[in-house]
Design a protein around this motif. Sequence first.
Motif, PDB file in Angstrom:
ATOM      1  N   ASN A  60      -7.413  12.563   1.875  1.00 47.45           N
ATOM      2  CA  ASN A  60      -7.631  11.990   0.447  1.00 47.45           C
ATOM      3  C   ASN A  60      -6.570  11.208   0.205  1.00 47.45           C
ATOM      4  OD1 ASN A  60      -9.444  14.297  -0.428  1.00 47.45           O
ATOM      5  ND2 ASN A  60      -8.115  15.554  -0.102  1.00 47.45           N
ATOM      6  N   ILE A  61      -5.240  10.965   0.681  1.00 44.85           N
ATOM      7  CA  ILE A  61      -4.633  10.004   0.562  1.00 44.85           C
ATOM      8  C   ILE A  61      -4.819   9.105   1.045  1.00 44.85           C
ATOM      9  CG2 ILE A  61      -1.876   9.419   0.855  1.00 44.85           C
ATOM     10  CD1 ILE A  61      -1.385  12.928   0.964  1.00 44.85           C
ATOM     11  N   ASN A  98       8.106  13.205   8.290  1.00 46.39           N
ATOM     12  CA  ASN A  98       7.401  12.052   7.727  1.00 46.39           C
ATOM     13  C   ASN A  98       6.120  12.038   7.604  1.00 46.39           C
ATOM     14  OD1 ASN A  98      10.195  10.595   8.986  1.00 46.39           O
ATOM     15  ND2 ASN A  98       9.300   9.085  10.166  1.00 46.39           N
ATOM     16  N   ARG A  99       5.739  13.339   7.159  1.00 40.90           N
ATOM     17  CA  ARG A  99       4.462  13.563   6.540  1.00 40.90           C
ATOM     18  C   ARG A  99       4.796  13.448   5.461  1.00 40.90           C
ATOM     19  NH1 ARG A  99       3.615  18.874   7.530  1.00 40.90           N
ATOM     20  NH2 ARG A  99       4.178  19.093   4.880  1.00 40.90           N
ATOM     21  N   ILE A 100       3.557  12.211   5.178  1.00 40.01           N
ATOM     22  CA  ILE A 100       3.766  12.120   3.430  1.00 40.01           C
ATOM     23  C   ILE A 100       2.780  12.705   3.158  1.00 40.01           C
ATOM     24  CG2 ILE A 100       3.120  10.374   1.758  1.00 40.01           C
ATOM     25  CD1 ILE A 100       5.873   9.513   3.154  1.00 40.01           C
ATOM     26  N   GLN A 121       3.523   8.674  -6.093  1.00 44.35           N
ATOM     27  CA  GLN A 121       2.226   9.448  -5.591  1.00 44.35           C
ATOM     28  C   GLN A 121       2.579  10.438  -5.116  1.00 44.35           C
ATOM     29  OE1 GLN A 121      -1.891   7.627  -6.103  1.00 44.35           O
ATOM     30  NE2 GLN A 121      -2.551   9.446  -7.379  1.00 44.35           N
ATOM     31  N   HIS A 122       2.598  10.640  -3.723  1.00 44.60           N
ATOM     32  CA  HIS A 122       2.525  11.890  -3.062  1.00 44.60           C
ATOM     33  C   HIS A 122       3.589  12.260  -2.077  1.00 44.60           C
ATOM     34  CE1 HIS A 122      -1.889  11.944  -3.398  1.00 44.60           C
ATOM     35  NE2 HIS A 122      -1.854  10.554  -3.087  1.00 44.60           N
ATOM     36  N   VAL A 146       0.546  -0.653  -0.145  1.00 45.39           N
ATOM     37  CA  VAL A 146       0.322   0.167   0.133  1.00 45.39           C
ATOM     38  C   VAL A 146       0.942   1.495   0.042  1.00 45.39           C
ATOM     39  CG1 VAL A 146      -1.856   1.631   1.431  1.00 45.39           C
ATOM     40  CG2 VAL A 146      -1.456  -0.969   1.269  1.00 45.39           C
ATOM     41  N   GLN A 147       1.895   0.985   0.433  1.00 44.93           N
ATOM     42  CA  GLN A 147       2.583   2.444   0.949  1.00 44.93           C
ATOM     43  C   GLN A 147       3.440   2.908  -0.158  1.00 44.93           C
ATOM     44  OE1 GLN A 147       2.621  -0.696   3.243  1.00 44.93           O
ATOM     45  NE2 GLN A 147       1.638   1.393   4.728  1.00 44.93           N
ATOM     46  N   GLY A 148       4.224   1.650  -1.145  1.00 43.81           N
ATOM     47  CA  GLY A 148       4.435   2.294  -2.263  1.00 43.81           C
ATOM     48  C   GLY A 148       4.409   2.952  -2.872  1.00 43.81           C
TER      49      GLY A 148
END
Lengths: 266, 332, 377, 317
Positions: D152-153, D142-144, D22-23, D15-17
């Motif tokens: 939304n993310i 560390n905030r994506i 993207q973000h 999921v994270q990758g």
Amino acid sequence: MNMIVCIKQVLDPEAPLSSFKIDPATNTMVPVTSVPFVISPFDEQAVEAALKIKDAKGGKITVISLGVNLLRDVVKKPLSLGADELILLEDPAFIGGDSWSTAYALAAAIKKVGQFDLIFCGRQAADSDSGQVGACIAEILGIPQVSVAKKVEAIDGKVKVDKVTTDGYEVVEVPTPALITVSNELGEVRFATFKGTMASKKKEPIIWKPADIGAEPAKIGAAGRRIKTRKLFQPVRDSKCEIIGGETDEDKAANLAKKLVEVKLI
Amino acid sequence: MADNKGVMIFVEVIDGKLTNIAQELLGAGRKLANDLSEELSALIVGSGVANIAPEAIAYGADKIYVVDAPLLKDYRTDAYVAVVEKVVKQVNPRILLLGQTTIGRDLAPRAACRLITGAILDCIALDIDTATKQLLITKPVYGGNARAVYSMETLPQVATVRAKAMTALVPDSSRKGQVVIVDAGLDPAAIKTNVLQKVVAETTGIKLEDASVVVTGGRGIGGPEGFKQLEELAKVLKGAVGATRPPCDAGWAPDTIQIGLTGKIVSPYVYIAVAVSGASQHMAGCSGSKNIIAINRDAEAAIFKEARFGVVGDWKKIIPAFEAKVKELQSK
Amino acid sequence: MDFDYNDEQKMLKQGAREFFEKECPKSLVKQMMEDEKGNPPELWKKMSQLGWLGLIYPEKYGGGDGNMIDLIALEEEMGRACLPGPFLSTVLLSGLFILHNGSEEQKKEILPKIAGGQLILTLALTEQSDSYEASAVSVEAKAEKDDYIIDGTKLFVPDAQIADYIICIARTKKGDKPEDGLTAFLVDRKTPGITITLLKTLAGDKLCEVVFNKVKVSKKNIIGKLDQAWGPLQQTLQQVKIAQCAEMVGGAQRALELAADHAKKRIQFDRPIGSFPVIHHLIANAMMDVDACKFLTYEAAWKFSEGMPCAKEIAMAKAWTGEAYQRTAAMGHQVLGGIGYTLDGEMHLYFRRAKSGELTLGDGKFHREALAKELGM
Amino acid sequence: MLWAPGLLGGLTGGVQGPIIMQHGTPEQKKEWLPKIAAGAQFALGYTEPNAGTDLASLQIRAAKDGNDYILNGQKMFSTGAHNARYHWLAARTNPEMPKHKGVSMIIADLTAPGVTVTKLTTIAGDRTNEVFYDNVRVPQTNRIGPEGEGWNITRSALAAERGDLGTFPWPKILVDELIQYAKETKRNGKPLSEDPQIRQTLAQLSMDVSVLRLFGRRLNYMIEKNQDISWSAPFSKIFESELSQRIANQGMNIMGLYGQLEQGSKYAKLKGHIELAYLTMVVRSFGGGSNLRLRSDIATRGMGLPREPQLAMPVKK
């Protein structure tokens, strides 16, 4: 006879009102997945007008459209009906324009195409309902125009047009090259044959960018706008309807008549 | 062109008379001119139209520009655009209004393009933004599903106005105004358009636009026979018959009775919509009606949201019974 | 396999949708349910002019050289329109059987006329035993000089009342296995001894009893090989089932849309009923059901057009689609309430057709059993 | 256990990758993508005691302090958090904003001081966790994605997770095992596979498995074409979780009394898979967003049905 038809891809205007939504922040319509894109119906009639002339006299039909993410299965439709060539002005710089900046780009593309006797446009697009692009193209190219045609006939260097008026029509004649905007009074448009549809596979659209048509960046798309959209909104319908009842449809009809007389409407 | 001032109306004349739309435009123009504290002028173009000037003054114009020439007898785009260009460049109005008519929709965009300004067609409301003195133009878009408000910085600001969207003033024949005759200065060789023939569709009975009762049939009427029935009912009610677009496209009814966005605009006292779903494209042509009566078998049809009275049922049964009852009540 | 049609197929599909909306309104569909012929000739002619009747045939037989995916794109729209008429019986069942098994002469004689809309054909397989198994064929054809004499009764024969020719599957030999000894005869409907009775059906589609009373048919009218019709017939039926699934996909999709549109418009308790979670759930389930129909059908069609084995896929598509269409239309009735049940409405057309589609050419149980066999059980 | 590692893997990997791709900022991509590629374990931290599928109600606070956030609060059902190094966390960075707006995505180090992971056990015996944050310091780098865009993310992350959950091979494995079992097992002297009812059941389950496979492939197709998957992604998740329960339930019926035997027990068949599936699979209709809620998402996003009106109720403190 060299003909050019300008078409626009729009959200299906026949879609139910319930699927129509506006984003007030951007003043644009929110596309809903269930509403398909189509060619603006008057533009389809413009294609039909050109095809009718091609049927009668032969010739070449070049279709031009402008936008981004133009769906090939939508914009290629005229090719399946018998048009010869499709040119797409497909670039983000082209979009967000008003009638004038759109006409400027289309006129530039038409100049690049070069040879033409007749240009066809729909009388208005089904989304903006602006109804000006045709006249603006004609003005930029310096050729005569006839608006709201229901019949177009090409005769040696001239075109004879039945132009719809409020209480009938006028027969107008102008020399070619000329631009004609076409209305629904033209009548039914044809359907593509299976072979026509499959043959359109071989006709790949030609893509032109602003530089290809020598368009000045400040005059196309949003940059070239003269008109500013201040607001887009949906009118509120709040009429309260009194439903007239009755046992049978005949009873309802009689009750309606009584009611209308009672409130002195008839 | 910072010195543009005033409101100019392009006035249409038919059979030597000021058209209804011209009267409405003069009413709207008068209000805008008052808001701006500027002059309202009218431009009359045609052949043998000079005598219209006093009427235009009575309807609110301060100044009349008349361009009268035999060459201008028929509307021809090239000739009229040249005339409008000439007069506008001479007068420099801030605003130029035309009617959304056969002529207006053809002339306005081309003239605006030539004058290097913008135009908005088919407007239903006009206001002045007091801060910028810009015209705020409201226009139905997306086939009537939405309204847009536009403005422009280029001058003059050109707009065409939909019939019946504005109100004419009560004519005041004591009003004073100035009449200016302008020479057309046309080169006949530059006019390439020829009007060969004018065909007026026959209308029986009351003219649709003037009728106080309109009976309109939609797609659900199913064929030309149904329209004959509606005609009978219209006769009984002393009204006229209209149609939505699909029956006209299908040839069940003549194009000239199409009501809607691309047809006629009507605003009768009573509008009886029979088997009409109430699509925005159609309502654009009749929403000014005072009393809408809807007859439709789909209780969820949008037309009921616009109607004052509604009947849910089959029009084939309802219309004859309704007509019979109306006759019975009329005879009493 | 693609989950979308290609651009040309999308154009074909959209064009067909617009064509049927105009030329085949629901009023015509309802009229044809009552009509004995059940095929509006103008519509049939126009479809022929658009090249749709010959779409799947090669060009040399007057066809359009289309493939199976092209065909199902068109079929989806026929299902959406509830198209009446003999497309399945003439173009698919009969035409494809002749295309794959007929002599060159038969193909040249008949296929261009089907494509041109001049000939209506049907295929008579089922009988009173109500089964698609070979053992159910009891109509006999006995050799007599240069002819065969056909005797017996065929039942549930589609569109026989308007057919010019009937392809009759008859028993010509009693073999070891019921599959052996079956032969296909091309029979002129006007041949003496044929009696056709139209049956009244749920969906108003035209199913007939066809009685063959000592009907004489020339040996030349055998299609394919004597005694060996069963295998080839099954192959044709497999192909027809894919097309029929696509037709049901189109119908199910429309039933779903009608329900969703109604749910958005219909106000109860001061809000559209479509905002109630219970309606969300009905619609969501139907969306998944209809998508399952689509993808199973697309996969079967794709494998078929690639010439890959697809018996499993066809069995799954037919079993699932028939039942899911029925579920979807029943859901539609639930959402529409009384309005859907009136004859003025459209939902009942889909509800009727869902069931007849499910039963035709083998129902869910039949095809699950076929699938179990394919799975080695 | 056949599926449990898969289950956890599905929830924690994959999921994270894509989301960081993207973000994330270029620096974040440089930092995290190699770690993910090397197999760094993430646990998902969405659910809280008062916020289930409705992520907008979450309360865990991330207060700014210099270049750091200070985290305080609690996450529940954080599967794998006892083994994972990182916590993929939705936290409220701005309590003043409307509930959808003030949430950000933060990667927290589960070994940092102030983090406590405690065990929770599901009815199937799977371990999941509660994670408590007590003044835990996390760098703001560390905030994506942008601050306040976490909602939304997260939505795109959940869509990915829901699709991911559906692509598991094991429903097919179980159905294949059951078909094999039916062929090999005799009851009353006849193979189970000759029982017409069982043939129908297994054929139907086999069809269901095909549908699941096609849903998964369609999702991949849509992702490749960059189409909106927000409403079609849950198809797989809903269908798979409910199919799993059907397989387990009908598998039990086919296996009869043997179905209830646990793995390792005397006489256990199919390694006790069906018994374990029967217990495990109930969880799956609410893990990754409840199927009921997902159905509303599908109908509203996919068919344009109106949402259920929100009641104007005060947010619980």
